[in-house]
Design a protein around this motif. Structure first.
Motif, PDB file in Angstrom:
ATOM      1  N   UNK A  86      30.524 -44.489   2.827  1.00 23.81           N
ATOM      2  CA  UNK A  86      30.640 -44.204   3.853  1.00 23.81           C
ATOM      3  C   UNK A  86      30.542 -42.835   4.644  1.00 23.81           C
ATOM      4  N   UNK A  87      30.364 -42.775   6.380  1.00 22.37           N
ATOM      5  CA  UNK A  87      29.809 -41.436   6.186  1.00 22.37           C
ATOM      6  C   UNK A  87      30.666 -41.039   8.054  1.00 22.37           C
ATOM      7  N   UNK A  88      31.278 -40.483   8.590  1.00 22.07           N
ATOM      8  CA  UNK A  88      32.627 -40.562   9.537  1.00 22.07           C
ATOM      9  C   UNK A  88      31.058 -40.469  10.641  1.00 22.07           C
ATOM     10  N   UNK A  89      29.799 -39.591  10.143  1.00 19.04           N
ATOM     11  CA  UNK A  89      28.832 -39.216  11.289  1.00 19.04           C
ATOM     12  C   UNK A  89      28.528 -40.260  12.130  1.00 19.04           C
ATOM     13  N   UNK A  90      28.205 -41.733  11.664  1.00 17.73           N
ATOM     14  CA  UNK A  90      27.721 -42.597  11.694  1.00 17.73           C
ATOM     15  C   UNK A  90      28.372 -43.342  12.753  1.00 17.73           C
ATOM     16  N   UNK A  91      27.767 -44.086  13.331  1.00 20.26           N
ATOM     17  CA  UNK A  91      28.707 -45.612  15.058  1.00 20.26           C
ATOM     18  C   UNK A  91      29.103 -46.380  13.755  1.00 20.26           C
ATOM     19  N   UNK A  92      29.063 -47.217  12.660  1.00 23.00           N
ATOM     20  CA  UNK A  92      29.792 -47.768  12.031  1.00 23.00           C
ATOM     21  C   UNK A  92      30.708 -47.431  10.732  1.00 23.00           C
ATOM     22  N   UNK A  93      30.422 -45.812  10.541  1.00 24.56           N
ATOM     23  CA  UNK A  93      31.028 -45.149   9.242  1.00 24.56           C
ATOM     24  C   UNK A  93      30.347 -45.470   8.249  1.00 24.56           C
ATOM     25  N   UNK A  94      29.067 -46.111   8.246  1.00 24.12           N
ATOM     26  CA  UNK A  94      28.203 -46.152   6.888  1.00 24.12           C
ATOM     27  C   UNK A  94      26.732 -45.265   7.265  1.00 24.12           C
ATOM     28  N   UNK A  95      26.338 -44.932   5.687  1.00 23.69           N
ATOM     29  CA  UNK A  95      25.266 -44.411   6.127  1.00 23.69           C
ATOM     30  C   UNK A  95      24.104 -45.074   4.495  1.00 23.69           C
ATOM     31  N   UNK A  96      23.157 -44.893   4.698  1.00 28.66           N
ATOM     32  CA  UNK A  96      22.753 -45.163   3.050  1.00 28.66           C
ATOM     33  C   UNK A  96      21.505 -44.494   2.295  1.00 28.66           C
ATOM     34  N   UNK A  97      22.102 -43.762   1.503  1.00 34.89           N
ATOM     35  CA  UNK A  97      20.624 -42.897   1.011  1.00 34.89           C
ATOM     36  C   UNK A  97      18.916 -43.408   1.399  1.00 34.89           C
ATOM     37  N   UNK A  98      18.653 -44.515   0.622  1.00 32.28           N
ATOM     38  CA  UNK A  98      17.675 -45.112   0.537  1.00 32.28           C
ATOM     39  C   UNK A  98      17.647 -45.003   2.320  1.00 32.28           C
ATOM     40  N   UNK A  99      17.800 -45.864   3.100  1.00 36.54           N
ATOM     41  CA  UNK A  99      17.458 -45.224   4.264  1.00 36.54           C
ATOM     42  C   UNK A  99      18.373 -44.902   5.015  1.00 36.54           C
TER      43      UNK A  99
END
Ligand code: HEC
Length: 246
Positions: free
Chosen positions: A140-153
């Motif tokens: 979960x990452x609020x800074x992203x438009x879809x609310x998710x981020x990825x450690x690898x990408x």
């Protein structure tokens, strides 16, 4: 002679990891051992793919019936579980067709900022360890438009398609300063179950990237068996030829 061999092998050993690192991402990848001859694993992986990925990612260098044949499915099973698209006349796409989907590049770009790529060859481009780690590293990452981020990408345009199974993870920084992912909202699978499901999915992607590898491993076994038998024959023959010489 010997020192030379030692030096040569050490050089090769030393070069291996270095060249891999140069091509890979900076995060350490989890290793996965996939077995493309495990038909049950391939079927489970394909089920995940056709339930969760095909809507966005085509596999347009493969045909439905080829996958069906390699996975041991009947034509009816292929039609029922893999084909969701229709042709220009509105008829259900035939099993001999390439595995495309209804996502247009324009729609993909509008919805996700980038068109979801075709995944036929992704296992060969990215490698199995990368896929295995990537698919387990959404958080979960609020800074992203879809609310998710990825450690690898970092800043990936893809939402976690398997959140129902994995649940949601959060990135937490431990006392040693190392970031770790922790499930904060459980999904329908436990951690080990999810890891196994992703291994199946990666097995299927690996097969897609190189369908011949199933056949190759089978033929390889025959070749080895033949060589073994031939070794015996050659030995007997050698004994026969040399028996008068000694
Ligand atoms: C809602 C649409 C959507 C779904 C469903 C989806 N993806 Fe994606 N996927 C994307 C988008 C968009 C990208 C491109 C992301 C980027 O480049 O930022 C992407 C990128 C990827 C990549 C990285 C490709 C590369 O080499 O750059 C992989 C691997 C991938 N997806 C696998 C999957 C798998 C496996 C599934 C099913 C479990 C899946 N995706 C489901 C939209 C989706």
């Amino acid at each position: 002679m010997k020192p030379l061999i030692v030096i040569l092998s050490l050089t090769v050993l030393a070069m291996g990891p270095v060249s891999l690192q140069a091509a890979g991402p900076s995060v350490p990848l989890d290793r996965v051992a996939v077995d493309v001859t495990d038909q049950a694993a391939l079927q489970r992986g394909a089920r995940l793919y056709f339930n969760y990925c095909i809507g966005c990612h085509s596999v347009q260098y493969m045909r439905y019936n080829r996958v069906g044949r390699d996975l041991g499915l009947t034509e009816n099973q292929v039609i029922e579980s893999m084909i969701f698209t229709t042709d220009e006349e509105g008829e259900l796409t035939g099993p001999g067709a390439l595995i495309t989907n209804a996502m247009t590049p324009e729609y993909g770009e509008e919805a996700f900022g980038v068109e979801p790529p075709d995944l036929t060859l992704v296992a060969r481009v990215r490698g199995e360890d990368w896929l295995y780690t990537f698919l387990r590293s959404f958080y979960l990452d609020d800074a992203r438009p879809l609310g998710v981020n990825n450690v690898v990408y970092e800043n990936v345009g893809m939402p976690n398609p398997l959140w129902e199974l994995q649940g949601w993870q959060e990135k937490q920084v431990g006392t040693n300063g190392e970031a770790r992912l922790r499930v904060v909202e459980a999904g329908s699978m436990s951690g080990p179950e999810y890891d196994r499901a992703i291994r199946d999915l990666v097995t299927f992607l690996s097969y897609l990237g190189e369908p011949m590898q199933i056949e190759r491993q089978r033929i390889g076994m025959y070749v080895l068996a033949f060589l073994f038998v031939f070794l015996g024959l050659a030995y007997l023959l050698k004994k026969e030829y040399w028996k008068d010489v000694h």
